[in-house]
Design a protein around this motif. Sequence first.
Motif, short mmCIF file in Angstrom:
data_model
loop_
_atom_site.label_atom_id
_atom_site.label_comp_id
_atom_site.label_asym_id
_atom_site.label_seq_id
_atom_site.Cartn_x
_atom_site.Cartn_y
_atom_site.Cartn_z
N ASP A 135 0.83 -1.21 0.00
CA ASP A 135 0.00 0.00 0.00
C ASP A 135 0.86 1.26 0.00
OD1 ASP A 135 -2.12 -1.66 0.08
OD2 ASP A 135 -2.48 -1.44 2.24
N VAL A 136 1.96 1.21 0.74
CA VAL A 136 2.77 2.42 0.90
C VAL A 136 3.54 2.74 -0.38
CG1 VAL A 136 4.75 3.37 2.12
CG2 VAL A 136 2.98 2.20 3.38
N LEU A 137 4.02 1.72 -1.06
CA LEU A 137 4.85 1.96 -2.25
C LEU A 137 4.00 2.27 -3.48
CD1 LEU A 137 7.62 -0.75 -1.93
CD2 LEU A 137 7.77 1.69 -1.46
N ASP A 138 2.75 1.83 -3.49
CA ASP A 138 1.90 2.15 -4.62
C ASP A 138 1.38 3.58 -4.46
OD1 ASP A 138 0.06 2.43 -6.54
OD2 ASP A 138 -1.09 0.63 -6.08
N PRO A 139 1.81 4.48 -5.35
CA PRO A 139 1.46 5.89 -5.18
C PRO A 139 -0.04 6.12 -5.05
CG PRO A 139 2.99 5.62 -7.00
CD PRO A 139 2.60 4.24 -6.56
N LYS A 140 -0.84 5.32 -5.73
CA LYS A 140 -2.29 5.56 -5.71
C LYS A 140 -2.86 5.32 -4.33
CE LYS A 140 -2.81 4.39 -10.44
NZ LYS A 140 -2.62 3.08 -11.06
N THR A 141 -2.54 4.15 -3.74
CA THR A 141 -3.10 3.88 -2.43
C THR A 141 -2.48 4.79 -1.38
OG1 THR A 141 -1.53 2.07 -2.23
CG2 THR A 141 -3.76 1.49 -2.82
N ARG A 142 -1.20 5.16 -1.60
CA ARG A 142 -0.57 6.03 -0.61
C ARG A 142 -1.24 7.39 -0.59
NH1 ARG A 142 4.71 6.42 -2.03
NH2 ARG A 142 4.58 8.59 -2.64
N ARG A 143 -1.55 7.91 -1.78
CA ARG A 143 -2.21 9.22 -1.83
C ARG A 143 -3.50 9.19 -1.01
NH1 ARG A 143 1.96 10.68 -3.11
NH2 ARG A 143 2.76 11.01 -5.20
N SER A 144 -4.22 8.08 -1.11
CA SER A 144 -5.49 8.05 -0.39
C SER A 144 -5.24 8.03 1.11
CB SER A 144 -6.33 6.85 -0.83
OG SER A 144 -5.85 5.67 -0.26
N ILE A 145 -4.16 7.34 1.52
CA ILE A 145 -3.83 7.36 2.95
C ILE A 145 -3.43 8.77 3.38
CG2 ILE A 145 -2.31 6.42 4.73
CD1 ILE A 145 -1.90 3.97 2.94
N GLU A 146 -2.59 9.42 2.54
CA GLU A 146 -2.16 10.78 2.86
C GLU A 146 -3.35 11.72 2.93
OE1 GLU A 146 0.63 11.60 -0.17
OE2 GLU A 146 2.09 10.21 0.65
N PHE A 147 -4.28 11.52 2.01
CA PHE A 147 -5.46 12.36 1.96
C PHE A 147 -6.23 12.27 3.26
CE2 PHE A 147 -9.88 13.16 0.56
CZ PHE A 147 -9.71 14.46 0.12
N LYS A 148 -6.36 11.03 3.77
CA LYS A 148 -7.09 10.84 5.02
C LYS A 148 -6.40 11.57 6.17
CE LYS A 148 -8.74 6.31 4.20
NZ LYS A 148 -8.23 4.98 4.49
N ILE A 149 -5.06 11.47 6.20
CA ILE A 149 -4.33 12.14 7.28
C ILE A 149 -4.58 13.65 7.21
CG2 ILE A 149 -2.10 12.45 8.35
CD1 ILE A 149 -1.09 10.12 6.66
N LYS A 150 -4.51 14.19 6.00
CA LYS A 150 -4.67 15.63 5.82
C LYS A 150 -6.04 16.07 6.32
CE LYS A 150 -1.86 16.78 1.89
NZ LYS A 150 -1.91 17.08 0.48
N LYS A 151 -7.07 15.30 5.92
CA LYS A 151 -8.43 15.69 6.27
C LYS A 151 -8.57 15.73 7.78
CE LYS A 151 -11.78 13.26 4.69
NZ LYS A 151 -12.62 12.49 3.76
N LYS A 152 -8.02 14.71 8.43
CA LYS A 152 -8.11 14.65 9.87
C LYS A 152 -7.44 15.88 10.49
CE LYS A 152 -7.83 10.19 11.73
NZ LYS A 152 -6.85 9.17 12.03
N ALA A 153 -6.29 16.23 9.93
CA ALA A 153 -5.54 17.34 10.50
C ALA A 153 -6.32 18.64 10.36
CB ALA A 153 -4.20 17.45 9.81
N SER A 154 -6.89 18.89 9.19
CA SER A 154 -7.58 20.16 9.01
C SER A 154 -8.91 20.16 9.77
CB SER A 154 -7.81 20.43 7.52
OG SER A 154 -8.47 19.33 6.95
N GLY A 155 -9.52 18.98 9.93
CA GLY A 155 -10.78 18.90 10.67
C GLY A 155 -10.56 19.12 12.16
N GLY A 156 -9.39 18.75 12.63
CA GLY A 156 -9.10 18.84 14.05
C GLY A 156 -8.89 20.27 14.52
N LYS A 157 -8.61 21.19 13.60
CA LYS A 157 -8.28 22.55 14.00
C LYS A 157 -9.51 23.37 14.37
CE LYS A 157 -3.91 23.01 11.76
NZ LYS A 157 -3.28 23.31 10.48
#
Lengths: 323, 390
Positions: B368-390
């Motif tokens: 999952d981590v090495l495949d850019p497509k699935t990684r982007r989706s993981i990164e996207f989730k992290i980002k959303k959480k971060a901006s939602g938490g503020k």
Amino acid sequence: MPQPLVKVVDLKKYFPVKGVFRVKGWVRAVDGVSFEIMKGQTLGLVGESGCGKTTVGKLVLRLLEPTSGEVYYNGENIYKLKGSKLKEFRRKAQMVFQDPYSSLNPRMTVFDIIYEPVKVYKLKVSDPEKFIVDLLYKVGLNESHLYRYPHEFSGGQRQRIAIARILALNPEFIVLDEPTSALDVSVQAQILNLLKDLQAKYNLTYLFISHDLGVVRYMSDWIAVMYLGQIVEFGPAEEVFEKPLHPYTKALFSAIPIPDPELTRKREKLKAPGEPPSPINPPPGCRFHPRCPFRMDKCSREEPEMIMVEDKHWVKCHLYTKK
Amino acid sequence: MEMAEEVYEKKILDKISDKVIDGIAWLMDKVRKGWKRRNKARIDEWKLMAYAFNRSPPGLIGFTLILIFLALAVIGPYIAPFSYDLPLTAFDSTAKLAPPGKVVTIKPGQLAEFLHVKPGNYTLLLGSDDYGRDLYSRILYGARVSLVVAILIMIVGPWIGIAIGLVAGYYGGKVDEALMRFTDIFLAFPGLILAIAFSAVFPDRIREFLAANPAVRDFLLALFALKPQHAGAMASLISVVVALWLVWWPGYARLTRGLVLSARENVYVEAARALGVPTRWILLRHIFPNILGPILVYLTLDFGGVILTEAGLSFLGLGAVPPIADWGRIINDGSAYFPNAWWLIFYPGLMILLTVLGFNLIGDTLRDVLDPKTRRSIEFKIKKKASGGK
């Protein structure tokens, strides 16, 4: 008469259609193409998709081996070149690809991408970093882009990187295979102007392959119109655009959109109904005759010769051979 | 274009992985000047990969398991209370097949000085086998054997396949046919059977080779943490390694060939050819780096497979011969006393299970981590959480 830089003589490329046990037929992608390009000039190669434009471009650079025919570069047959001469030709003759999103290796930085040809040809570069920054400036980028990856750039910037990579080799002849068709219109103009500037500055010779007639008109000194693997009309760009002779060329040009509804309504329209036939089994006689509004009996029987109608304006059509 | 680092909600683990990656970058920069500046984009990419990895509980569990395994394999032989071949029955007749937790007393003067054992009371953590050898010590030594065998196989076997796959895929045509039919011949036999056949042939030659090259022999003995008198036993272990080299590549050849077939159609490969880049460079610089992800995942998943196969071969009586403490061998020796002496099978079996599980979990997460497509989706989730938490 000055010698042309690139001279193509009766070039043919047939691709086999493989059956289970034997070759079932041949795709006549390029079927008897001849043209010349003078040094410092641009030949625009136009035609609809699937007519063999790109194949011609690759044949001219010897990225493909032809079925028959010759290509002369500076008077030498490129298919007979060997060793250091072939390497020298490979350095001088380059290609810019259509899709800048896939023509750059995603795992290499801009530095590595542009420096690779330098390493391949063992060019003497004392300060690689400065050398590449200079190239980046030439194509409108700067040193902040040096160690980035292709995915960080827009389509136009990527095409600039692809051009810089080629400029590193100091080429003479560049095949531009629809270099702007993957780009926005505003970016297209920037890239085209960049290509024109570079041509003027380094006396580059272009083979400009495109289906965008407006772009071809802007770029080219000469125009060759291709239909189903053959060149049907060849001449100086302005002349061909002002006075197209071949019915296919006329049909093609009357499909150019004009941003003026008045003019659009008024202008003479010529239609070529139907789809281009399959290059596996091209129609006998003139290849355009099944779609031609002016066809005659002769057209389905005899293949027309390429004849010069006006000064340096050639056409392959029976309308002009009958006399 | 800036990597929006502050957008990510960083956990403790992310900060640790940042530190580790920065440390590697610092080291590289020391070795080659300007490396850090030239590879800034790559370092950021690594950090993002680490963040994605840190968000995967199975991956972290696998990582922990493997870390423990590696630690045991490296320091195990030094912390083991006894040597792998020491029969405690020499000191205490009740040490034979002792259950976990049994206390063995070693009195002074009982051969102890001669056998380099300090007198005292020892608790046999995991029990002992029929010779009275401490199972805990043997498992620690076994970790070293498993790791070294797996590494020795992995640094050769797969790469034969990868090289064959690269060449076959890139050149196509007759070369491809020839190489792939050759691969098919190997694939036609089950790998384990073929390995058994091979490993029966090699031991004598390897023994001769080791006798002729004492430097190699001593190096390997040190790697496996074995005593010099067991060099002969090591020869059959090495023969399993060589046998597995010969059967471990066909899968990689197929995988690599498939990947190359799709990668070589990329325009950048054609562009490289148009530039006049030599074939060797195209393969190594343009094609290989772009197919490395799936190969790396397969390698990681396969690491567990190698350990399992090696243990299997030892269990069948090939490979490690007594007294070498190999996990598969311990199970084989203990099987005669099952179920009474259950610990002889349970503990080494558990070690094999956890190690293989660890590699599989890491491999799955790496996919999952090495495949850019699935990684982007993981990164996207992290980002959303971060901006939602503020």
